[in-house]
Write a protein that holds these residues in place. Structure first.
Motif, PDB file in Angstrom:
ATOM      1  N   LYS A 120     -31.739  34.243   8.198  1.00  0.00           N
ATOM      2  CA  LYS A 120     -31.331  33.695   9.500  1.00  0.00           C
ATOM      3  C   LYS A 120     -29.979  34.266   9.935  1.00  0.00           C
ATOM      4  CE  LYS A 120     -33.959  29.420   9.140  1.00  0.00           C
ATOM      5  NZ  LYS A 120     -33.936  27.945   9.190  1.00  0.00           N
ATOM      6  N   GLU A 121     -29.062  34.375   8.996  1.00  0.00           N
ATOM      7  CA  GLU A 121     -27.743  34.923   9.315  1.00  0.00           C
ATOM      8  C   GLU A 121     -27.837  36.387   9.742  1.00  0.00           C
ATOM      9  OE1 GLU A 121     -25.304  34.221   5.843  1.00  0.00           O
ATOM     10  OE2 GLU A 121     -25.493  32.037   6.055  1.00  0.00           O
ATOM     11  N   LEU A 122     -28.647  37.159   9.030  1.00  0.00           N
ATOM     12  CA  LEU A 122     -28.802  38.579   9.378  1.00  0.00           C
ATOM     13  C   LEU A 122     -29.439  38.723  10.754  1.00  0.00           C
ATOM     14  CD1 LEU A 122     -28.568  41.575   8.712  1.00  0.00           C
ATOM     15  CD2 LEU A 122     -30.738  41.378   7.442  1.00  0.00           C
ATOM     16  N   LEU A 123     -30.468  37.929  11.030  1.00  0.00           N
ATOM     17  CA  LEU A 123     -31.088  38.002  12.350  1.00  0.00           C
ATOM     18  C   LEU A 123     -30.080  37.643  13.438  1.00  0.00           C
ATOM     19  CD1 LEU A 123     -33.400  38.330  14.345  1.00  0.00           C
ATOM     20  CD2 LEU A 123     -33.797  35.884  14.078  1.00  0.00           C
ATOM     21  N   THR A 124     -29.323  36.584  13.244  1.00  0.00           N
ATOM     22  CA  THR A 124     -28.339  36.168  14.245  1.00  0.00           C
ATOM     23  C   THR A 124     -27.344  37.295  14.513  1.00  0.00           C
ATOM     24  OG1 THR A 124     -28.596  33.866  13.556  1.00  0.00           O
ATOM     25  CG2 THR A 124     -26.649  34.405  14.849  1.00  0.00           C
ATOM     26  N   TYR A 125     -26.896  37.943  13.462  1.00  0.00           N
ATOM     27  CA  TYR A 125     -25.965  39.063  13.611  1.00  0.00           C
ATOM     28  C   TYR A 125     -26.613  40.210  14.393  1.00  0.00           C
ATOM     29  CZ  TYR A 125     -23.187  43.155  12.542  1.00  0.00           C
ATOM     30  OH  TYR A 125     -22.463  44.316  12.651  1.00  0.00           O
ATOM     31  N   LEU A 126     -27.801  40.661  13.935  1.00  0.00           N
ATOM     32  CA  LEU A 126     -28.471  41.795  14.585  1.00  0.00           C
ATOM     33  C   LEU A 126     -28.826  41.484  16.032  1.00  0.00           C
ATOM     34  CD1 LEU A 126     -30.861  42.921  11.687  1.00  0.00           C
ATOM     35  CD2 LEU A 126     -28.798  44.097  12.501  1.00  0.00           C
ATOM     36  N   GLU A 178     -46.994  29.222   8.456  1.00  0.00           N
ATOM     37  CA  GLU A 178     -46.450  28.339   9.498  1.00  0.00           C
ATOM     38  C   GLU A 178     -44.918  28.378   9.606  1.00  0.00           C
ATOM     39  OE1 GLU A 178     -48.115  24.413   8.968  1.00  0.00           O
ATOM     40  OE2 GLU A 178     -50.052  25.058   9.757  1.00  0.00           O
ATOM     41  N   ARG A 179     -44.347  29.551   9.461  1.00  0.00           N
ATOM     42  CA  ARG A 179     -42.894  29.682   9.636  1.00  0.00           C
ATOM     43  C   ARG A 179     -42.586  29.764  11.125  1.00  0.00           C
ATOM     44  NH1 ARG A 179     -38.545  34.339   7.613  1.00  0.00           N
ATOM     45  NH2 ARG A 179     -36.750  32.978   7.858  1.00  0.00           N
ATOM     46  N   LEU A 180     -41.681  28.932  11.567  1.00  0.00           N
ATOM     47  CA  LEU A 180     -41.294  28.949  12.977  1.00  0.00           C
ATOM     48  C   LEU A 180     -40.656  30.281  13.340  1.00  0.00           C
ATOM     49  CD1 LEU A 180     -39.659  25.427  13.478  1.00  0.00           C
ATOM     50  CD2 LEU A 180     -41.927  26.176  14.230  1.00  0.00           C
ATOM     51  N   ARG A 181     -40.917  30.723  14.535  1.00  0.00           N
ATOM     52  CA  ARG A 181     -40.214  31.899  15.044  1.00  0.00           C
ATOM     53  C   ARG A 181     -38.750  31.529  15.265  1.00  0.00           C
ATOM     54  NH1 ARG A 181     -43.031  36.299  17.145  1.00  0.00           N
ATOM     55  NH2 ARG A 181     -45.286  36.036  17.193  1.00  0.00           N
ATOM     56  N   ASP A 227     -36.808  27.946  16.131  1.00  0.00           N
ATOM     57  CA  ASP A 227     -36.161  27.336  14.969  1.00  0.00           C
ATOM     58  C   ASP A 227     -34.941  26.541  15.440  1.00  0.00           C
ATOM     59  OD1 ASP A 227     -34.511  26.832  12.701  1.00  0.00           O
ATOM     60  OD2 ASP A 227     -35.385  28.549  11.642  1.00  0.00           O
ATOM     61  N   PRO A 228     -34.972  25.218  15.318  1.00  0.00           N
ATOM     62  CA  PRO A 228     -33.864  24.410  15.854  1.00  0.00           C
ATOM     63  C   PRO A 228     -32.509  24.720  15.218  1.00  0.00           C
ATOM     64  CG  PRO A 228     -35.421  23.032  14.625  1.00  0.00           C
ATOM     65  CD  PRO A 228     -35.998  24.401  14.689  1.00  0.00           C
ATOM     66  N   GLU A 229     -32.499  25.283  14.017  1.00  0.00           N
ATOM     67  CA  GLU A 229     -31.247  25.591  13.335  1.00  0.00           C
ATOM     68  C   GLU A 229     -30.498  26.767  13.967  1.00  0.00           C
ATOM     69  OE1 GLU A 229     -29.820  27.074   8.927  1.00  0.00           O
ATOM     70  OE2 GLU A 229     -31.671  25.908   9.058  1.00  0.00           O
ATOM     71  N   PHE A 266     -28.251  30.097  18.988  1.00  0.00           N
ATOM     72  CA  PHE A 266     -27.304  31.164  18.667  1.00  0.00           C
ATOM     73  C   PHE A 266     -27.889  32.551  18.943  1.00  0.00           C
ATOM     74  CE2 PHE A 266     -26.300  27.643  15.752  1.00  0.00           C
ATOM     75  CZ  PHE A 266     -25.036  27.339  16.216  1.00  0.00           C
ATOM     76  N   LEU A 267     -29.122  32.578  19.444  1.00  0.00           N
ATOM     77  CA  LEU A 267     -29.822  33.850  19.651  1.00  0.00           C
ATOM     78  C   LEU A 267     -29.917  34.199  21.127  1.00  0.00           C
ATOM     79  CD1 LEU A 267     -32.821  33.376  17.196  1.00  0.00           C
ATOM     80  CD2 LEU A 267     -30.740  34.695  16.800  1.00  0.00           C
ATOM     81  N   ARG A 268     -30.001  35.476  21.357  1.00  0.00           N
ATOM     82  CA  ARG A 268     -30.340  36.006  22.685  1.00  0.00           C
ATOM     83  C   ARG A 268     -31.854  36.176  22.690  1.00  0.00           C
ATOM     84  NH1 ARG A 268     -29.605  40.703  23.809  1.00  0.00           N
ATOM     85  NH2 ARG A 268     -28.947  40.545  25.929  1.00  0.00           N
ATOM     86  N   THR A 269     -32.566  35.300  23.323  1.00  0.00           N
ATOM     87  CA  THR A 269     -34.027  35.432  23.360  1.00  0.00           C
ATOM     88  C   THR A 269     -34.458  35.783  24.776  1.00  0.00           C
ATOM     89  OG1 THR A 269     -34.241  33.044  23.637  1.00  0.00           O
ATOM     90  CG2 THR A 269     -34.507  33.897  21.415  1.00  0.00           C
ATOM     91  N   LEU A 270     -35.289  36.806  24.862  1.00  0.00           N
ATOM     92  CA  LEU A 270     -35.733  37.293  26.171  1.00  0.00           C
ATOM     93  C   LEU A 270     -37.192  36.983  26.433  1.00  0.00           C
ATOM     94  CD1 LEU A 270     -33.931  40.737  25.934  1.00  0.00           C
ATOM     95  CD2 LEU A 270     -33.141  38.683  27.081  1.00  0.00           C
TER      96      LEU A 270
END
Length: 185
Positions: free
Chosen positions: A9-15, A82-85, A89-91, A95-99
């Motif tokens: 999650k941390e790596l995705l947030t960074y990237l 069943e892993r949330l995208r 993901d509420p956590e 913090f993400l840029r989602t388009l």
């Protein structure tokens, strides 16, 4: 295990946060399968040029079945895990840029799996005839990265998808060669 998920999650947030509005249009285009039609047409051209109509048609049919199998396989895995995208993901979603906002599950990336599976198969199929065919390996890398840029897949989803695509591409090529040998010898 939780530590790996947290690092993912941390790596995705960074990237994902490396992105900017000026690049969004490009990455939205890259993630769209329709944007890659010229590449697919070029590959089909090379297949028919190399193998002729009969064997080329057989190879094309095998590629269509590859995509159908990969799609169904990734959906089976997604619906089983069943892993949330990330965008759901509420956590981390705030913090993400989602388009884009897909609602299906995340693990494993169908974009990464199918594009790698397809590309590895094509490279194995054409490597003896075209030394630069390896350049198409950029396709699944860029295509897969677009999913993290858009905030809809975690790095683990992408890495596992690529690994599965490589394994399936090699196994599928072996199957193709066996069936081709029986039909065309």
């Amino acid at each position: 295990m939780l530590d790996i998920i947290q690092k993912d999650k941390e790596l995705l947030t960074y990237l994902n946060n490396l992105g900017s509005e000026s690049w969004d249009f490009l990455w939205l285009s890259i993630t769209n399968q329709m944007s890659w039609i010229p590449l697919f047409v070029f590959i089909i051209y090379l297949v028919f040029k190399t193998f002729g109509w009969k064997r080329g048609g057989f190879a094309l049919l095998f590629m269509i079945l590859l995509v159908a199998f990969s799609d169904q396989f990734t959906n089976l895995i997604k619906n089983s895990s069943e892993r949330l995208r990330p965008n759901n993901d509420p956590e981390i979603k705030y913090f993400l840029r989602t388009l884009i906002n897909p609602q299906s599950y995340s693990f494993m990336s169908g974009h990464a799996t199918t594009s790698t599976f397809f590309t590895v198969f094509v490279v194995l199929l054409l490597k003896d005839q075209y030394k630069y065919i390896y350049a198409i390996l950029l396709f699944p890398i860029v295509f897969s990265y677009s999913r993290m840029y858009l905030g809809v897949h975690f790095p683990i989803d992408i890495a596992v998808g690529i690994a599965v695509g490589i394994i399936f591409g090699n196994l599928y090529f072996l199957l193709f060669k066996k069936v081709e040998k029986r039909l065309f010898t």
